[in-house]
Enzyme design. Structure first.
Site, PDB file in Angstrom:
ATOM      1  N   ARG A 150     -31.100 -27.331   3.318  1.00 37.31           N
ATOM      2  CA  ARG A 150     -32.122 -26.541   2.644  1.00 37.31           C
ATOM      3  C   ARG A 150     -33.132 -26.037   3.665  1.00 37.31           C
ATOM      4  O   ARG A 150     -33.552 -26.794   4.546  1.00 37.31           O
ATOM      5  CB  ARG A 150     -32.872 -27.387   1.604  1.00 37.31           C
ATOM      6  N   ASP A 206     -27.800 -22.322   8.118  1.00 39.17           N
ATOM      7  CA  ASP A 206     -27.176 -21.592   7.007  1.00 39.17           C
ATOM      8  C   ASP A 206     -28.197 -21.366   5.904  1.00 39.17           C
ATOM      9  O   ASP A 206     -27.901 -20.713   4.917  1.00 39.17           O
ATOM     10  CB  ASP A 206     -25.988 -22.410   6.460  1.00 39.17           C
ATOM     11  N   GLU A 259     -35.553 -17.612   2.395  1.00 38.83           N
ATOM     12  CA  GLU A 259     -34.296 -16.856   2.229  1.00 38.83           C
ATOM     13  C   GLU A 259     -34.227 -16.040   0.942  1.00 38.83           C
ATOM     14  O   GLU A 259     -33.501 -15.052   0.863  1.00 38.83           O
ATOM     15  CB  GLU A 259     -33.086 -17.794   2.315  1.00 38.83           C
ATOM     16  N   HIS A 303     -26.515 -18.623   3.852  1.00 39.79           N
ATOM     17  CA  HIS A 303     -26.209 -19.545   2.750  1.00 39.79           C
ATOM     18  C   HIS A 303     -24.763 -19.379   2.272  1.00 39.79           C
ATOM     19  O   HIS A 303     -24.495 -19.186   1.078  1.00 39.79           O
ATOM     20  CB  HIS A 303     -27.186 -19.339   1.586  1.00 39.79           C
TER      21      HIS A 303
HETATM   22  P1  NAD Z   1     -25.752 -36.366  -1.739  1.00 39.56           P
HETATM   23  O1  NAD Z   1     -26.731 -36.658  -2.809  1.00 39.56           O
HETATM   24  O2  NAD Z   1     -24.356 -36.863  -1.853  1.00 39.56           O
HETATM   25  O3  NAD Z   1     -26.315 -36.890  -0.337  1.00 39.56           O
HETATM   26  C1  NAD Z   1     -27.626 -36.747   0.059  1.00 39.56           C
HETATM   27  C2  NAD Z   1     -28.015 -37.994   0.823  1.00 39.56           C
HETATM   28  O4  NAD Z   1     -29.345 -37.788   1.321  1.00 39.56           O
HETATM   29  C3  NAD Z   1     -28.038 -39.254  -0.047  1.00 39.56           C
HETATM   30  O5  NAD Z   1     -27.265 -40.275   0.561  1.00 39.56           O
HETATM   31  C4  NAD Z   1     -29.512 -39.613  -0.112  1.00 39.56           C
HETATM   32  O6  NAD Z   1     -29.734 -41.021  -0.161  1.00 39.56           O
HETATM   33  C5  NAD Z   1     -30.002 -39.039   1.190  1.00 39.56           C
HETATM   34  N1  NAD Z   1     -31.446 -38.856   1.241  1.00 39.56           N
HETATM   35  C6  NAD Z   1     -32.328 -38.632   0.233  1.00 39.56           C
HETATM   36  N2  NAD Z   1     -33.577 -38.557   0.715  1.00 39.56           N
HETATM   37  C7  NAD Z   1     -33.473 -38.736   2.057  1.00 39.56           C
HETATM   38  C8  NAD Z   1     -34.431 -38.783   3.102  1.00 39.56           C
HETATM   39  N3  NAD Z   1     -35.739 -38.660   2.868  1.00 39.56           N
HETATM   40  N4  NAD Z   1     -33.991 -38.962   4.359  1.00 39.56           N
HETATM   41  C9  NAD Z   1     -32.653 -39.135   4.610  1.00 39.56           C
HETATM   42  N5  NAD Z   1     -31.713 -39.120   3.647  1.00 39.56           N
HETATM   43  C10 NAD Z   1     -32.124 -38.921   2.398  1.00 39.56           C
HETATM   44  O7  NAD Z   1     -25.790 -34.777  -1.576  1.00 39.56           O
HETATM   45  P2  NAD Z   1     -24.720 -33.869  -0.861  1.00 39.56           P
HETATM   46  O8  NAD Z   1     -23.734 -33.379  -1.873  1.00 39.56           O
HETATM   47  O9  NAD Z   1     -24.228 -34.536   0.362  1.00 39.56           O
HETATM   48  O10 NAD Z   1     -25.627 -32.610  -0.457  1.00 39.56           O
HETATM   49  C11 NAD Z   1     -26.577 -32.703   0.599  1.00 39.56           C
HETATM   50  C12 NAD Z   1     -27.388 -31.427   0.637  1.00 39.56           C
HETATM   51  O11 NAD Z   1     -26.562 -30.319   1.023  1.00 39.56           O
HETATM   52  C13 NAD Z   1     -27.915 -30.988  -0.719  1.00 39.56           C
HETATM   53  O12 NAD Z   1     -29.131 -31.641  -1.040  1.00 39.56           O
HETATM   54  C14 NAD Z   1     -28.118 -29.501  -0.540  1.00 39.56           C
HETATM   55  O13 NAD Z   1     -29.451 -29.254  -0.114  1.00 39.56           O
HETATM   56  C15 NAD Z   1     -27.165 -29.121   0.575  1.00 39.56           C
HETATM   57  N6  NAD Z   1     -26.134 -28.170   0.128  1.00 39.56           N
HETATM   58  C16 NAD Z   1     -26.057 -26.975   0.799  1.00 39.56           C
HETATM   59  C17 NAD Z   1     -25.090 -26.052   0.433  1.00 39.56           C
HETATM   60  C18 NAD Z   1     -24.954 -24.732   1.172  1.00 39.56           C
HETATM   61  O14 NAD Z   1     -24.206 -23.849   0.711  1.00 39.56           O
HETATM   62  N7  NAD Z   1     -25.607 -24.532   2.313  1.00 39.56           N
HETATM   63  C19 NAD Z   1     -24.218 -26.324  -0.637  1.00 39.56           C
HETATM   64  C20 NAD Z   1     -24.327 -27.560  -1.292  1.00 39.56           C
HETATM   65  C21 NAD Z   1     -25.288 -28.478  -0.900  1.00 39.56           C
END
Ligand code: NAD
Length: 343
Positions: free
Chosen positions: A235, A259, A264, A296
């Protein structure tokens, strides 16, 4: 059920039309973003389908409800653009796609690493210009490098396994450390300062929450190894962009691959090639030779789009059948964050 799609691109039409090949639902696609000016397009549709940057504020929801909408089906995981409290007051149910393909995002993070390290974008343009010099294209072996992963959840874990395949040492940081990461060879959870101090490459895979806003700021960058490679596919708000620019100018950040970008909205997902971009910060970032930006697109694989379409239509079918909604998003009292902005 009649479903009105907003922010519909050609790829949305094709993925949803093929997932709806039996014509269970009647799909109508609108190109404009959902907002108070466009909500009227969906009058008569009991279901509205929206994407990440569509606006479902109170005014929009009022117009939708008056037009007969009873379901807001988000074809994304994030729901921070929806006024959930007002939706509940209007009796509009909200559903989403909580997960589609962690591989898509993790693999894109690796693509940014390889593009930056081996300077693929520069080499591609150079060869097209019949310039076959190697000056300035030197990279480094990923084998033996230390990779820091902030957020060892679904995407972070897939990313960890890929980087393990390159022979990298893995350092993870997560507020909820998990055993699956610890069980990987050459992987351990460490504190954030330890991760910053010892990683050659740092990749962000945690959500944007109030406590992760500008996680990577001046102070964090100062703790990193000089010349670090920083990757953000999570993000935009996780990164303080002016601090990153300072880090790039001083050489503290050796490579930046993103990305996502905090500002954005209004840029990404649009063809602005004929316009003058007014965002000076973004334009400055683009000017550096060691910065790679994609708009993105990390989620954007055939597999992810298929999964998004299948889950969204299943969500709509559950609603139509009056079944419990597996992927419903409900309003939470203000003490609990309802605004996890995931894609
Ligand atoms: P997920 O919930 O499986 O994993 C996120 C992890 O982050 C969890 O293990 C959580 O405990 C941890 N976390 C929470 N707060 C934290 C902190 N303060 N410090 C460190 N770790 C922390 O989610 P995911 O499916 O792996 O997705 C991760 C991120 O990827 C999403 O939040 C989203 O922002 C991003 N994403 C981006 C795209 C894209 O197209 N660029 C697409 C999907 C998701």
């Amino acid at each position: 059920m009649d479903v009105a799609f907003f922010s519909a691109k050609s790829y949305d039409r094709s993925s949803f039309q093929s997932a709806n090949s039996d014509n269970t639902h009647t799909l109508t696609f609108f190109e404009p973003q959902l907002n108070p000016q466009t909500a009227v397009l969906a009058v008569g549709s009991p279901a509205v389908c929206a994407f990440v940057n569509d606006c479902a504020d109170a005014e929009t929801l009022d117009i939708s409800a008056a037009g007969g909408t009873r379901l807001l089906a988000l074809r994304c995981a994030g729901f921070n653009t929806v006024d959930l409290k007002h939706a509940a007051e209007l009796g509009i149910k909200v559903v989403r796609v909580p997960a589609y393909s962690p591989y898509a995002v993790a693999e894109h993070a690796v693509a940014l690493i390889l593009a930056l390290n081996r300077k693929i974008y520069r080499a591609y343009n150079r060869v097209r210009d019949d310039n076959f010099s190697l000056e300035g294209l030197q990279g480094f072996d990923l084998f033996g490098q230390t990779v820091g992963i902030v957020g060892t959840g679904q995407i972070g874990m897939v990313f960890a396994r890929i980087m393990q395949g390159f022979g990298c040492k893995l350092l993870g940081y997560d507020v909820y450390p998990n055993e699956r990461f610890e069980s990987l060879e050459n992987a351990s959870h460490v504190s954030l300062p330890e991760l910053y101090a010892n990683s050659d490459i740092i990749s962000l895979h945690c959500p944007l929450l109030p406590d992760t806003y500008h996680l990577i700021d001046d102070e964090a960058i100062a703790q990193m190894k000089p010349g670090v490679m920083l990757i953000n596919t999570s993000r935009g708000g996780l990164l303080d962009t002016p601090a990153a620019i300072k880090g790039i100018k001083s050489g503290q950040i050796g490579y930046l691959g993103i990305d996502v970008y905090e500002q954005e909205d209004g840029l990404f997902f649009h063809d602005l090639s004929d316009t003058i971009i007014q965002d000076d910060t973004f334009q400055l970032l683009q000017s550096f030779p060691n910065v790679a930006i994609t708009a993105h697109q990390a989620f954007f694989t055939r597999n992810a789009l298929e999964a998004i379409a299948t889950t969204t239509l299943a969500n709509i079918s559950q609603f139509e059948a009056g079944e419990p909604l597996t992927n419903e998003v409900t309003y939470q009292p203000p003490t609990v964050s309802t605004a996890e902005p995931v894609a």
